[in-house]
Design a protein around this motif. Structure first.
Motif, PDB file in Angstrom:
ATOM      1  N   LEU A 168      -4.192   7.108   4.816  1.00 40.64           N
ATOM      2  CA  LEU A 168      -3.158   6.074   4.874  1.00 40.64           C
ATOM      3  C   LEU A 168      -2.552   5.968   6.267  1.00 40.64           C
ATOM      4  CD1 LEU A 168      -1.191   6.489   1.510  1.00 40.64           C
ATOM      5  CD2 LEU A 168      -2.400   4.450   2.291  1.00 40.64           C
ATOM      6  N   VAL A 169      -2.317   7.118   6.895  1.00 44.35           N
ATOM      7  CA  VAL A 169      -1.752   7.127   8.240  1.00 44.35           C
ATOM      8  C   VAL A 169      -2.687   6.421   9.214  1.00 44.35           C
ATOM      9  CG1 VAL A 169      -1.122   8.603  10.185  1.00 44.35           C
ATOM     10  CG2 VAL A 169      -0.350   9.185   7.879  1.00 44.35           C
ATOM     11  N   VAL A 170      -3.988   6.687   9.104  1.00 41.29           N
ATOM     12  CA  VAL A 170      -4.969   6.061  10.003  1.00 41.29           C
ATOM     13  C   VAL A 170      -4.951   4.544   9.847  1.00 41.29           C
ATOM     14  CG1 VAL A 170      -7.439   5.829  10.491  1.00 41.29           C
ATOM     15  CG2 VAL A 170      -6.456   8.094  10.077  1.00 41.29           C
ATOM     16  N   ILE A 195       0.835  -1.200   0.000  1.00 38.85           N
ATOM     17  CA  ILE A 195       0.000   0.000   0.000  1.00 38.85           C
ATOM     18  C   ILE A 195       0.873   1.255   0.000  1.00 38.85           C
ATOM     19  CG2 ILE A 195      -1.703   1.299   1.329  1.00 38.85           C
ATOM     20  CD1 ILE A 195      -2.812  -1.378   2.309  1.00 38.85           C
ATOM     21  N   LEU A 196       1.887   1.253   0.839  1.00 44.90           N
ATOM     22  CA  LEU A 196       2.773   2.424   0.927  1.00 44.90           C
ATOM     23  C   LEU A 196       3.566   2.612  -0.366  1.00 44.90           C
ATOM     24  CD1 LEU A 196       4.102   1.955   4.578  1.00 44.90           C
ATOM     25  CD2 LEU A 196       2.478   3.680   3.768  1.00 44.90           C
ATOM     26  N   ALA A 197       3.990   1.531  -1.001  1.00 45.12           N
ATOM     27  CA  ALA A 197       4.755   1.644  -2.244  1.00 45.12           C
ATOM     28  C   ALA A 197       3.885   2.069  -3.414  1.00 45.12           C
ATOM     29  CB  ALA A 197       5.438   0.307  -2.562  1.00 45.12           C
ATOM     30  N   GLY A 198       2.619   1.669  -3.408  1.00 41.33           N
ATOM     31  CA  GLY A 198       1.743   1.980  -4.534  1.00 41.33           C
ATOM     32  C   GLY A 198       1.192   3.389  -4.539  1.00 41.33           C
ATOM     33  N   ALA A 199       1.071   4.004  -3.364  1.00 41.43           N
ATOM     34  CA  ALA A 199       0.457   5.334  -3.272  1.00 41.43           C
ATOM     35  C   ALA A 199       1.155   6.370  -4.154  1.00 41.43           C
ATOM     36  CB  ALA A 199       0.411   5.778  -1.818  1.00 41.43           C
ATOM     37  N   PRO A 200       2.503   6.456  -4.208  1.00 40.21           N
ATOM     38  CA  PRO A 200       3.136   7.462  -5.086  1.00 40.21           C
ATOM     39  C   PRO A 200       2.832   7.240  -6.567  1.00 40.21           C
ATOM     40  CG  PRO A 200       4.699   6.676  -3.434  1.00 40.21           C
ATOM     41  CD  PRO A 200       3.509   5.779  -3.362  1.00 40.21           C
ATOM     42  N   PHE A 201       2.791   5.988  -7.021  1.00 40.15           N
ATOM     43  CA  PHE A 201       2.444   5.728  -8.419  1.00 40.15           C
ATOM     44  C   PHE A 201       1.023   6.195  -8.718  1.00 40.15           C
ATOM     45  CE2 PHE A 201       5.860   2.629  -7.809  1.00 40.15           C
ATOM     46  CZ  PHE A 201       6.583   2.768  -8.987  1.00 40.15           C
ATOM     47  N   LEU A 228      -1.499   0.864 -12.166  1.00 41.68           N
ATOM     48  CA  LEU A 228      -0.524   0.081 -11.408  1.00 41.68           C
ATOM     49  C   LEU A 228      -0.545   0.488  -9.937  1.00 41.68           C
ATOM     50  CD1 LEU A 228       1.847  -1.913 -11.197  1.00 41.68           C
ATOM     51  CD2 LEU A 228       3.373  -0.021 -11.818  1.00 41.68           C
ATOM     52  N   GLY A 229      -0.512   1.798  -9.676  1.00 38.73           N
ATOM     53  CA  GLY A 229      -0.589   2.277  -8.296  1.00 38.73           C
ATOM     54  C   GLY A 229      -1.886   1.873  -7.629  1.00 38.73           C
ATOM     55  N   TRP A 230      -2.982   1.948  -8.379  1.00 37.58           N
ATOM     56  CA  TRP A 230      -4.292   1.552  -7.846  1.00 37.58           C
ATOM     57  C   TRP A 230      -4.267   0.091  -7.409  1.00 37.58           C
ATOM     58  CZ3 TRP A 230      -8.774   4.347  -7.104  1.00 37.58           C
ATOM     59  CH2 TRP A 230      -9.933   3.615  -6.850  1.00 37.58           C
TER      60      TRP A 230
END
Length: 453
Positions: A203-205, A95-101, A130-132
């Motif tokens: 995302l933080v939550v 999830i963390l890696a995909g968010a920037p894409f 891809l990010g989704w």
């Protein structure tokens, strides 16, 4: 990042009911994701086809081609997510890696540079998709693993999909809040700013407060065996095909809504309010479908919602220019089925994963939700990839005006073609055997096999 539940319910489902605080924290991420979903499927194709002048056929083929890449990426990411072992769990890293894409792709799609064409649409749609995938696949698999209970899974998905509908409703209300007849480019620009601010907060939550079950032991089998067990799972085969058909039927009116409302009904400034009514009706009706699923089972409740939507949509071809008030009624009545369409199949999918565990001896939630996601994306891609070229072939102009024949073709694709497709989905799922009683038997077999989490 906490791996403990603050609700008093264990992530392994030791207690039947998860606390509302945990459910709301988990569902929060669905809000910004859904707020992106509406413009990606409803606003974006029309924006690139009309305001950027790319053309209906080019837009349809570019988006379809970008979606076809998911046939490769979805199962890979789902499987790798299942296999991941890290100090922060299996699902969080993806999830963390995909968010920037996702953020980059959305920004370039919603705020394209001058002169952007079909190739740019394909490229940035592929990045966004891809990010989704990297975000939503682990996120939905995570939710399926929060509880093994048949009815509790429906509760989890209903809360998450309520946030989905809320997010879509917020996005749908933006055109009205900006003053009605506003260029799509301006609407998409505001959506890009809003979502890219809210997404990191949610995302933080999720990262901080949602527990993740411990990864099961056991080595990964070969991909050929993965797909063999997948095909042997009859409830999954039935469910995924029915879901593919139903999603395609939903994708046609979603893709064509703006064109139908503005060029056939001449709704003008009311388009944003029509969308808002549709999605708010979905939120309002969600508790009804939840309770109905408790009484008659998830698959029967889903069939009831499909039949209701078909009956309502059968009246759409009777509408003509200026019939906006009647279309408000239709949007409210058809929107009532939305909550069931979103929550019930996803809850059924979580149950189907348990059947797979009796066959394979492994917990492959991510892999199963990857195939599920692939079906979702393929259905929406087929909707725009078929509808836009067909409209282009009959001479339909997305900027208007159009001949009566072209408008009738739009009406057929928007309201008539989806009905038999939805009925086929209902026919397929009518014999779905995995009800509460059968699921209890599946869970008992898992206990006997020693493969419960």
């Amino acid at each position: 990042m906490s791996n403990r539940s603050s609700s008093g319910a264990s992530p392994e489902g030791g207690e039947r009911h998860l606390g509302w605080g945990l459910l709301l924290a988990y569902g929060a991420l669905a809000l910004p994701l859904a707020a992106l979903n509406l413009p990606l499927y409803v606003f974006l194709p029309t924006f690139w086809a009309s305001e950027l002048g790319v053309g209906l056929t080019a837009v349809g083929l570019a988006l379809l081609s970008a979606r076809l890449l998911d046939v490769v990426t979805d199962p890979l990411i789902g499987e790798f997510s299942d296999r991941t072992r890290s100090p922060i769990g299996r699902r969080r890293p993806w999830i963390l890696a995909g968010a920037p894409f996702l953020a980059l792709g959305v920004w370039m799609l919603f705020r394209p540079y001058a002169g952007a064409g079909g190739l740019d649409l394909f490229l940035w749609a592929a990045v966004a998709y891809l990010g989704w995938t990297m975000v939503t696949l682990p996120y939905t698999a995570w939710g399926a693993e929060l509880s093994p209970d048949y009815h509790e899974r429906t509760r989890i998905t209903t809360v998450r999909e309520a946030f989905v509908i809320l997010g879509v409703a917020v996005a749908a209300s933006l055109p009205a809040l900006l003053g009605g007849a506003v260029e799509l480019g301006r609407i998409l620009g505001w959506m890009a700013y809003a979502v890219l601010i809210i997404l990191p907060l949610c995302l933080v939550v999720v990262m901080r407060f949602i527990p993740e079950p411990a990864a099961p032991s056991g080595g990964p089998p070969a991909f050929r065996r993965e797909f063999r067990h997948l095909w042997a799972n009859r409830p999954f085969r039935t469910l995924v095909l029915a879901f593919l058909l139903n999603s395609m039927a939903n994708g046609l009116p979603a893709t064509l809504f703006l064109l139908f409302a503005t060029l056939k009904l001449e709704a003008g400034d009311a388009t944003g309010w029509l969308l808002l009514v549709y999605f708010l009706a979905g939120v309002a009706a969600a508790p009804f479908w939840l309770q109905l699923s408790y009484r008659i089972g998830k698959h029967r409740a889903w069939i009831a919602s499909i039949l209701w939507a078909c009956c309502v949509f059968a009246t759409v071809p009777l509408l003509g220019p200026g019939d906006v008030a009647w279309f408000f009624v239709i949007c409210a009545l058809s929107g009532a089925s939305l909550g069931a369409d979103l929550a019930l199949p996803a809850a059924m999918q979580a149950d189907v994963v348990d059947v797979d565990r009796t066959l394979s001896g492994r917990q492959r939630t991510g892999f199963f939700f990857a195939v599920w996601s692939m079906a979702t994306k393929l259905s929406m891609a087929l909707a725009v990839g078929i509808a836009f070229p067909v409209l282009g072939a009959v001479g339909f102009d997305p900027a208007g005006p159009n001949e009566p024949g072209a408008l009738w073709a739009l009406t057929l694709l928007y309201a008539v073609v989806p009905i038999p497709i939805k009925l086929a989905a209902a026919w397929l799922v009518r014999g779905f055997a995995l009800d509460a009683q059968e699921h209890a038997a599946v869970r008992a077999r898992l206990v006997t096999q020693g493969t419960t989490p």
